[in-house]
Design a protein around this motif. Structure first.
Motif, short mmCIF file in Angstrom:
data_model
loop_
_atom_site.label_atom_id
_atom_site.label_comp_id
_atom_site.label_asym_id
_atom_site.label_seq_id
_atom_site.Cartn_x
_atom_site.Cartn_y
_atom_site.Cartn_z
N GLY A 13 50.97 30.10 37.80
CA GLY A 13 50.84 31.43 37.25
C GLY A 13 49.49 32.08 37.36
O GLY A 13 49.27 33.15 36.76
N ALA A 14 48.55 31.49 38.10
CA ALA A 14 47.25 32.13 38.27
C ALA A 14 47.37 33.29 39.27
O ALA A 14 48.20 33.27 40.16
CB ALA A 14 46.21 31.12 38.76
N GLU A 15 46.51 34.29 39.10
CA GLU A 15 46.47 35.43 40.02
C GLU A 15 45.43 35.17 41.11
O GLU A 15 44.41 34.52 40.87
CB GLU A 15 46.09 36.71 39.29
N MET A 16 45.70 35.71 42.31
CA MET A 16 44.76 35.62 43.41
C MET A 16 44.46 37.02 43.90
O MET A 16 45.35 37.74 44.35
CB MET A 16 45.35 34.78 44.55
N VAL A 17 43.19 37.45 43.77
CA VAL A 17 42.74 38.76 44.26
C VAL A 17 41.89 38.52 45.49
O VAL A 17 40.91 37.77 45.45
CB VAL A 17 41.92 39.50 43.18
N VAL A 18 42.27 39.14 46.63
CA VAL A 18 41.57 38.91 47.88
C VAL A 18 40.94 40.20 48.39
O VAL A 18 41.23 41.30 47.91
CB VAL A 18 42.52 38.33 48.95
N ALA A 19 40.08 40.02 49.40
CA ALA A 19 39.41 41.13 50.09
C ALA A 19 38.50 41.93 49.16
O ALA A 19 38.23 43.11 49.41
CB ALA A 19 40.43 42.06 50.75
N ARG A 20 38.01 41.30 48.11
CA ARG A 20 37.10 41.97 47.18
C ARG A 20 35.83 41.15 47.01
O ARG A 20 35.89 39.93 46.80
CB ARG A 20 37.77 42.14 45.82
N ASP A 21 34.70 41.83 47.09
CA ASP A 21 33.41 41.16 46.94
C ASP A 21 32.88 41.37 45.53
O ASP A 21 32.91 42.49 45.00
CB ASP A 21 32.42 41.73 47.95
N VAL A 22 32.43 40.30 44.90
CA VAL A 22 31.81 40.38 43.57
C VAL A 22 30.34 40.73 43.75
O VAL A 22 29.62 40.07 44.50
CB VAL A 22 31.98 39.05 42.81
N VAL A 23 29.90 41.77 43.05
CA VAL A 23 28.54 42.27 43.26
C VAL A 23 27.66 42.15 42.02
O VAL A 23 26.47 42.46 42.09
CB VAL A 23 28.57 43.73 43.74
N GLY A 24 28.21 41.72 40.89
CA GLY A 24 27.38 41.62 39.70
C GLY A 24 28.10 40.97 38.54
O GLY A 24 29.33 40.78 38.57
N ARG A 25 27.31 40.61 37.54
CA ARG A 25 27.84 39.96 36.33
C ARG A 25 27.02 40.42 35.14
O ARG A 25 25.81 40.65 35.24
CB ARG A 25 27.73 38.44 36.45
N THR A 52 24.71 33.33 45.26
CA THR A 52 24.53 33.41 43.81
C THR A 52 23.70 34.62 43.37
O THR A 52 23.42 34.77 42.18
CB THR A 52 23.85 32.13 43.28
N ASP A 53 23.31 35.49 44.30
CA ASP A 53 22.45 36.62 43.94
C ASP A 53 23.10 37.52 42.90
O ASP A 53 22.40 38.15 42.08
CB ASP A 53 22.11 37.45 45.19
N TRP A 54 24.42 37.62 42.90
CA TRP A 54 25.13 38.54 42.02
C TRP A 54 25.10 38.11 40.56
O TRP A 54 25.46 38.89 39.68
CB TRP A 54 26.59 38.65 42.48
N LEU A 55 24.67 36.88 40.26
CA LEU A 55 24.75 36.36 38.91
C LEU A 55 23.72 36.96 37.95
O LEU A 55 23.92 36.94 36.74
CB LEU A 55 24.59 34.83 38.93
N GLY A 56 22.63 37.46 38.47
CA GLY A 56 21.60 38.01 37.59
C GLY A 56 20.53 36.99 37.27
O GLY A 56 20.65 35.79 37.54
N GLU A 57 19.45 37.46 36.64
CA GLU A 57 18.27 36.63 36.43
C GLU A 57 18.43 35.61 35.31
O GLU A 57 17.67 34.65 35.23
CB GLU A 57 17.06 37.53 36.13
N ASP A 58 19.39 35.81 34.40
CA ASP A 58 19.47 34.90 33.27
C ASP A 58 20.25 33.62 33.57
O ASP A 58 20.41 32.77 32.70
CB ASP A 58 20.09 35.60 32.05
N ILE A 59 20.73 33.46 34.78
CA ILE A 59 21.37 32.21 35.20
C ILE A 59 20.34 31.40 35.99
O ILE A 59 19.81 31.87 37.00
CB ILE A 59 22.62 32.46 36.07
N THR A 60 20.04 30.20 35.52
CA THR A 60 18.97 29.40 36.11
C THR A 60 19.37 28.89 37.49
O THR A 60 20.44 28.28 37.65
CB THR A 60 18.65 28.20 35.21
N ARG A 61 18.51 29.15 38.47
CA ARG A 61 18.72 28.68 39.83
C ARG A 61 17.45 28.02 40.36
O ARG A 61 16.35 28.33 39.91
CB ARG A 61 19.13 29.84 40.74
N ASP A 62 17.65 27.12 41.32
CA ASP A 62 16.48 26.48 41.92
C ASP A 62 15.93 27.39 43.01
O ASP A 62 16.50 28.45 43.32
CB ASP A 62 16.83 25.09 42.44
#
Length: 548
Positions: A298-310, A480-490
């Protein structure tokens, strides 16, 4: 067209009747089930079907028969019905013989007798085998048609999108196919209108975006709800697995995927070391099976869409999607994986999609028939691509910066490459430049600057080679650029998780999400935000979901 045939072979009348009865009760609407009682009779039937041009989808044979064993029959049947799936029915004592037959004759599956109840032991196996055969032999009357230029990056993008979303299509090259010219003329299409996508019963799409194509074909490009329990960004193996676990526990789940389910694994020509598939499977097959499992829960699948922010909105996470409404969820799983790293050689960027490709699908491989192909890379993805391309190309040259494949590629792939006559491996070689007129026509090859032979700065004499095809597999970078600065990355951009967060590099940072926090939702009957009657999923140390 006549129905494809399923042929049963068993010398025991009772067993023969039973297997035929079970097959007809399940598959008679779509297949013609033919019963035979010996290997010789089966070969006669296969000869007749072959001469009449009638397809054979599957041969199910007993192993122990007088005069001719099942394996001997299936081996000979490859002449009469080379594309039929082959199933061996055997007793426990013959399992070693059956396992050897997987390699010796290309046996697709063996099934132990008895197979009762067929709903549990027989039909799931046959559903998979017949489903695979059906994908390889589609009814072309409903195919999408794509008209375009061979060296058009937009045509390549559309073909790749269709192939990776398991949409059958036929390709028409305006420079090679008379039918392509006819269709373009009928549509009144100028060069700027190409590629044209023709879907049955729909208006022609002129130079469409992948979203346009997806909408025309009925693929979901927008989430149905404004709020979910779980939003998973990325539809590769990790994202699909997370969706199965989340949806199976009753959580409202949506996957947002930029291109198509399967990720980079979905483009693999062959995955041979995946548990449970002794003959291996293609990345496309694995992705399709996973998607079916996701949809089943029952999960939905959305395709052809780019995530640009959070962004965080109170107790929920909001995912901003380019060209569509935001999706909000109580939990966000990041499974974006990585993007192919670009090769920084002069001239390559201009030919991306026009002879230079990052990754390789079956459609590109089949278009390389009889040509010289170059592959850059030394890991498993490059090895699998080289083997797949070698099925069509005159010669495949694998370009490797180092002096060996042993440290980066699995042993079984190295051995298969060594055994493939039309694959040549060139060590300590890299692409220094590319040139062409509108598409790739030639490469400049040289020794890497970091070569351990001679002066590190001396590349030696450059070599010019003519080719229209370059496939690049040189690692990847995280998305991971779309996640924003408050998500810790190396420093490389990878998200830091687990015990790494307590290390000296990151322990001083403030982390906004408290350990174990799970926002409550209206109507919840207990803390933690999980509705009564649901088993709450928990995260294990590796970040995967496990039952509570």
């Amino acid at each position: 067209m006549p129905k494809p045939a399923i042929l049963t072979v068993d010398d025991d009348p009772a067993v023969s009747a039973a297997i035929t009865r079970d097959l007809r009760s399940r598959y008679a609407d779509h297949y013609r089930v033919i019963r035979t009682t010996s290997g010789a009779e089966a070969l006669d039937v296969l000869t007749t079907l072959a001469l009449r041009g009638q397809p054979v989808a599957l041969i199910a044979s007993d192993q122990r028969m007088p005069g001719m064993t099942g394996i001997e029959l299936l081996e000979q049947a490859s002449t009469h019905a080379p594309e039929a799936k082959r199933l061996l029915l055997t007793a426990y004592a013959d399992t070693d013989v059956a396992i050897r037959a997987i390699n010796d004759i290309g046996l697709d599956y063996y099934l132990l007798k008895p197979w009762d109840p067929p709903e549990e032991r027989l039909y799931p196996v046959l559903d998979d085998l017949l489903g695979d055969w059906g994908q390889q032999h589609p009814d072309h009357s409903t195919d999408v048609r794509v008209v375009g230029h061979r060296w058009s990056d937009r045509s390549h993008e559309i073909k790749t999108f269709l192939a990776r979303n398991h949409v059958p299509y036929r390709w028409y090259d305006v420079e090679r196919d008379a039918e392509a010219e006819r269709l373009a003329t009928i549509a009144g299409a100028a060069d700027s209108d190409l590629p044209i996508v023709l879907a049955p019963g729909r208006d022609a799409l002129r130079n469409p975006s992948t979203v346009d194509v997806a909408n025309t074909l009925g693929l979901r490009t927008r989430a149905e709800r404004p709020l979910y329990d779980v939003c998973i960004v990325g539809g590769g193996p990790a994202g699909l697995a997370a969706a199965v676990y989340a949806a199976s526990e009753g959580l409202d789940t949506v996957i947002v995927e930029r291109e198509a389910p399967g990720g980079q694994a979905g483009q693999s020509a062959a995955i041979e070391n995946y548990l449970g598939f002794p003959r291996g499977l293609t990345g496309s097959d694995l992705a399709q099976r996973a998607v079916a499992q996701v949809v089943r829960f029952g999960a939905e699948m959305v395709v052809a869409r780019d995530v640009v922010g959070r962004e965080t909105r109170g107790s929920v996470q909001a995912v901003r999607i380019e060209g569509a409404d935001d999706v909000e969820a109580r939990a966000l799983i990041v499974a974006t994986g990585v993007s192919y790293r670009r090769l920084p050689a002069p001239g390559l960027d201009a030919f991306t999609g026009r002879g230079v490709y990052y990754g390789a699908t079956a459609s590109e491989a089949s278009q390389c028939r009889g040509e010289e192909v170059y592959v850059v890379g030394a890991a498993n993805s490059a090895g699998q691509a080289a083997l797949n391309l070698a099925r069509f190309a005159e010669r495949v040259t694998l370009l490797v910066r180092s002096g060996s494949l042993a440290e980066s590629m699995s042993r079984y792939l190295i051995e298969r490459i060594d055994q493939t006559a039309n694959i040549m491996v060139r060590f300590r070689t890299e692409v220094a430049a590319a040139r062409g007129d509108g598409h790739l026509e030639a490469l400049t090859l040289a020794r890497p600057r970091s070569s351990d032979q001679g002066d590190p700065g001396d590349r030696g004499a450059a070599e010019q080679v003519d080719t229209n095809w370059l496939f690049i597999f040189i690692g990847a970078s995280p998305r991971t650029d779309w996640l924003g600065e408050d998500i810790t990355r190396d420093p490389a951009g990878f998200i830091v998780t687990g015990t790494d967060l307590t290390g000296p590099r990151f322990s001083s940072r403030a982390h906004p999400l408290a350990s174990g926090a799970c926002p409550a939702r209206p109507g919840d009957e207990r803390a933690g935000g999980v509705r009564r009657g649901r088993r709450p999923p928990r995260l294990d140390e590796a970040g995967g979901l496990r039952r509570g």
